[in-house]
Design a protein around this motif. Structure first.
Motif, mmCIF file in Angstrom:
data_model
loop_
_atom_site.group_PDB
_atom_site.id
_atom_site.type_symbol
_atom_site.label_atom_id
_atom_site.label_comp_id
_atom_site.label_asym_id
_atom_site.label_seq_id
_atom_site.Cartn_x
_atom_site.Cartn_y
_atom_site.Cartn_z
ATOM 1 N N TRP A 1 -0.159 -51.199 -5.070
ATOM 2 C CA TRP A 1 -0.644 -49.485 -5.701
ATOM 3 C C TRP A 1 -1.882 -50.292 -7.554
ATOM 4 C CZ3 TRP A 1 -2.495 -47.110 -1.987
ATOM 5 C CH2 TRP A 1 -2.065 -46.468 -1.343
ATOM 6 N N GLN A 2 -2.647 -49.773 -7.472
ATOM 7 C CA GLN A 2 -3.223 -49.554 -9.069
ATOM 8 C C GLN A 2 -3.574 -47.776 -9.262
ATOM 9 O OE1 GLN A 2 -6.967 -52.106 -9.839
ATOM 10 N NE2 GLN A 2 -6.655 -51.115 -11.866
ATOM 11 N N PRO A 3 -2.575 -47.103 -9.776
ATOM 12 C CA PRO A 3 -2.699 -46.161 -10.321
ATOM 13 C C PRO A 3 -3.982 -45.861 -11.545
ATOM 14 C CG PRO A 3 -0.637 -46.079 -9.875
ATOM 15 C CD PRO A 3 -1.477 -47.390 -10.074
ATOM 16 N N GLY A 4 -4.677 -44.409 -11.855
ATOM 17 C CA GLY A 4 -5.508 -44.260 -12.831
ATOM 18 C C GLY A 4 -7.444 -44.471 -11.840
ATOM 19 N N GLU A 5 -8.340 -44.064 -13.070
ATOM 20 C CA GLU A 5 -9.520 -44.295 -11.928
ATOM 21 C C GLU A 5 -10.173 -45.884 -11.637
ATOM 22 O OE1 GLU A 5 -13.404 -41.773 -13.483
ATOM 23 O OE2 GLU A 5 -11.688 -41.734 -15.260
ATOM 24 N N ASP A 6 -9.419 -46.544 -12.545
ATOM 25 C CA ASP A 6 -10.477 -47.859 -12.382
ATOM 26 C C ASP A 6 -10.004 -48.223 -11.087
ATOM 27 O OD1 ASP A 6 -12.664 -50.211 -12.733
ATOM 28 O OD2 ASP A 6 -10.021 -50.770 -13.257
ATOM 29 N N GLY A 7 -8.430 -48.399 -10.685
ATOM 30 C CA GLY A 7 -7.893 -48.450 -9.206
ATOM 31 C C GLY A 7 -8.726 -47.553 -8.088
ATOM 32 N N ALA A 8 -8.733 -46.588 -8.669
ATOM 33 C CA ALA A 8 -9.148 -45.848 -7.614
ATOM 34 C C ALA A 8 -11.053 -46.060 -6.830
ATOM 35 C CB ALA A 8 -9.542 -44.324 -7.892
ATOM 36 N N HIS A 9 -11.900 -47.306 -7.924
ATOM 37 C CA HIS A 9 -13.159 -47.040 -7.777
ATOM 38 C C HIS A 9 -12.754 -48.090 -7.006
ATOM 39 C CE1 HIS A 9 -15.547 -43.621 -9.010
ATOM 40 N NE2 HIS A 9 -14.636 -43.914 -10.179
ATOM 41 N N LYS A 10 -11.852 -49.329 -7.642
ATOM 42 C CA LYS A 10 -11.762 -50.288 -6.771
ATOM 43 C C LYS A 10 -11.497 -50.336 -5.660
ATOM 44 C CE LYS A 10 -11.364 -53.066 -11.162
ATOM 45 N NZ LYS A 10 -9.606 -53.533 -11.695
ATOM 46 N N ARG B 1 6.083 -39.482 -8.982
ATOM 47 C CA ARG B 1 6.042 -38.818 -9.963
ATOM 48 C C ARG B 1 5.956 -40.547 -10.928
ATOM 49 N NH1 ARG B 1 9.074 -34.383 -11.566
ATOM 50 N NH2 ARG B 1 10.448 -34.665 -13.026
ATOM 51 N N TRP B 2 6.109 -41.392 -10.257
ATOM 52 C CA TRP B 2 5.959 -43.057 -9.895
ATOM 53 C C TRP B 2 4.515 -43.770 -10.588
ATOM 54 C CZ3 TRP B 2 2.751 -46.367 -8.213
ATOM 55 C CH2 TRP B 2 2.918 -47.894 -8.602
ATOM 56 N N TRP B 3 3.534 -42.886 -9.676
ATOM 57 C CA TRP B 3 2.287 -42.532 -9.537
ATOM 58 C C TRP B 3 2.287 -42.390 -10.448
ATOM 59 C CZ3 TRP B 3 -1.368 -44.752 -6.732
ATOM 60 C CH2 TRP B 3 -2.302 -44.958 -6.555
ATOM 61 N N LEU B 4 2.447 -41.049 -10.907
ATOM 62 C CA LEU B 4 1.978 -40.369 -12.309
ATOM 63 C C LEU B 4 1.666 -40.674 -13.735
ATOM 64 C CD1 LEU B 4 0.998 -37.904 -13.658
ATOM 65 C CD2 LEU B 4 3.114 -37.146 -13.804
ATOM 66 N N HIS B 5 3.580 -41.570 -13.688
ATOM 67 C CA HIS B 5 3.958 -42.310 -14.659
ATOM 68 C C HIS B 5 1.947 -43.371 -15.363
ATOM 69 C CE1 HIS B 5 6.153 -44.482 -18.241
ATOM 70 N NE2 HIS B 5 5.149 -46.033 -17.298
#
Length: 456
Positions: free
Chosen positions: A197-206, A51-55
């Motif tokens: 952690w950097q949740p989100g699409e940008d964080g995923a590509h980094k 839930r933390w990540w989802l936010h």
């Protein structure tokens, strides 16, 4: 102007390689919606770490949609009812989504399709679960032949680019406020250690770009927790901030032992194929004989479970892993196997207790992968390690050079030398602040082997 269409987000929180989004953009004005549906999964509603990540992932997705002139509508409730209500409010009749394979999402998709035109697209896995079959057309149960067959379908299709434009509504429906969902912990805020952690699409590509630099050494480095040679992409893949196809295409040419990493992407696909065949895989033994295994219960077992959860077992590699999990929402893959084996075989506690704890504590808690991994370790899965193969945590700790890892997560032991830190009891230098072993390895092994006889 054509009628609006609904884009139903779930674990696919991205704009690139998003086939449901691409199809919705061709249909008319798009209403992106995320529904917090805690009713559908029942006992597998998202845990605290997820839930933390989802936010934060929803924050990122909303910002990305805003950059495209669109919005993210947030609603809470039963998915079919919420979507039907949203369709009535807006005049939409069609819903696009990426297909999901958890049993509750399959049920929800059937319920939505009763009232609305539902278009499900594939896009979260390398190949559609159920599409890779044996020569007889049956689904695979064993990973190795599944992986060989899956590779015959690889590489996956080239990922889709982000759409240039997302057709928008002239008048938007009402939306919940993300803060009102109270997804973040506050009293106390136990997620302070999640800051890396950097949740989100940008964080995923980094994260993926950082991994590519050493992807060719994956097999050599992934087992050493002090090096951290794993990709750490698992939460991004779970929430669909990046697709398996994107990860495959960016890493496939890294050379070296990158094939091992690609096989881990294949394991994600395998896990989905398992839960497609066995929807209750997280709660039921796949092998019926394991229903006879005499798991420990009662106060002593509950105390041991709590000690394991808190990282107070007296086994440094186990305690380091459990503390890393609690503080960061993640655990190194090799250490996950060690801690899971310890709970099941050293403490003789039902694997489902571990599955539930990981489900609540992991930011990458995935129904298929979590269940398959726990049943693999327990020996109760359709493809699994034998129960009588009991992992020796002290040997594993030394073999994979976990000294610095232990120092980081078990500060009571930070001043011990490498030769002593894996087993301070045996070395005769255990600090008073660190607990003695909860059980001896030989005693635990003999108890586990005796219990295993009941499954014959």
């Amino acid at each position: 102007m054509p009628d609006p269409v609904i884009l139903w987000f779930r674990r696919d929180l991205r704009l690139a390689d998003q086939p449901a989004l691409a199809a919705a953009c061709q249909d008319g004005p798009v209403i992106p919606v995320y529904i917090l549906d805690d009713d559908a999964p029942k006992h597998h509603a998202m845990g605290g770490a997820s839930r933390w990540w989802l936010h934060h992932s929803l924050e990122s997705l909303a910002a990305d949609l805003k950059d495209k002139g669109s919005r993210l509508i947030l609603r809470r409730g039963k998915s079919a009812e919420v979507l039907a209500k949203l369709a009535k409010e807006t005049g939409a009749a069609r819903v696009h989504c990426i297909r999901h394979w958890e049993p509750w999402w399959r049920n929800a998709e059937r319920a939505v399709a009763k009232d609305l035109e539902l278009y499900c697209h594939d896009g979260n896995y390398l190949a559609r679960p159920g599409s890779v079959t044996t020569g007889a057309g049956k689904p695979f149960r064993i990973y190795t032949p599944f992986w060989r067959a899956l590779k015959q379908h690889m590489p996956p299709a080239d990922p889709l680019q982000r759409p240039r434009d997302i057709p928008a509504l002239s008048k938007w429906p009402a939306s919940d406020q993300l803060a009102d969902w109270a997804l973040l912990p506050s009293k106390p805020d136990w997620a302070k250690g999640f800051a890396d952690w950097q949740p989100g699409e940008d964080g995923a590509h980094k994260r993926l770009d950082a991994f590519i630099r050493h992807a060719g050494k994956y097999d050599e480095e992934r087992n050493f927790p002090s090096i951290e040679g794993s990709s750490r992409l698992s939460p991004h893949l779970h929430f669909g901030e990046i697709s398996g196809a994107q990860a495959w295409h960016k890493t496939a040419d890294a050379g070296g032992s990158v094939e091992t990493f690609l096989s881990e992407l294949g394991w994600r696909d395998y896990a989905q194929n398992v839960i497609l065949q066995f929807p209750a895989y997280a709660t039921e033994n796949a092998r019926d004989n394991f229903d006879k295994l005499p798991w420990r219960t009662g106060k002593a077992a509950k105390d041991d479970l709590k000690a394991w959860q808190q990282g107070r077992t007296g086994y440094p590699i186990v305690d380091a892993g459990m503390r890393q999990l609690w503080q960061t929402g993640w655990m190194h893959n090799r250490v996950r196997m060690i801690t899971a084996s310890f709970l099941i075989k050293h403490l003789l506690i039902d694997w489902r207790e571990g599955e539930r704890w990981f489900w609540d504590c992991l930011v990458d808690a995935d129904y298929g992968s979590n269940a398959v991994n726990w049943q693999w370790t327990a020996g109760s899965g359709v493809d699994s390690n034998m129960f009588v193969r009991i992992m020796a945590p002290l040997t594993q700790s030394e073999k994979f050079d976990a000294a610095d890892y232990i120092r980081e997560w078990v500060p009571e032991l930070k001043d011990l030398k490498d030769a002593a830190i894996h087993d301070p009891d045996e070395a005769g230098c255990r600090p008073r602040a660190y607990p003695p072993k909860i059980i001896g390895h030989r005693e635990a092994r003999e108890r586990a082997l005796e219990a295993a006889k009941k499954t014959k």
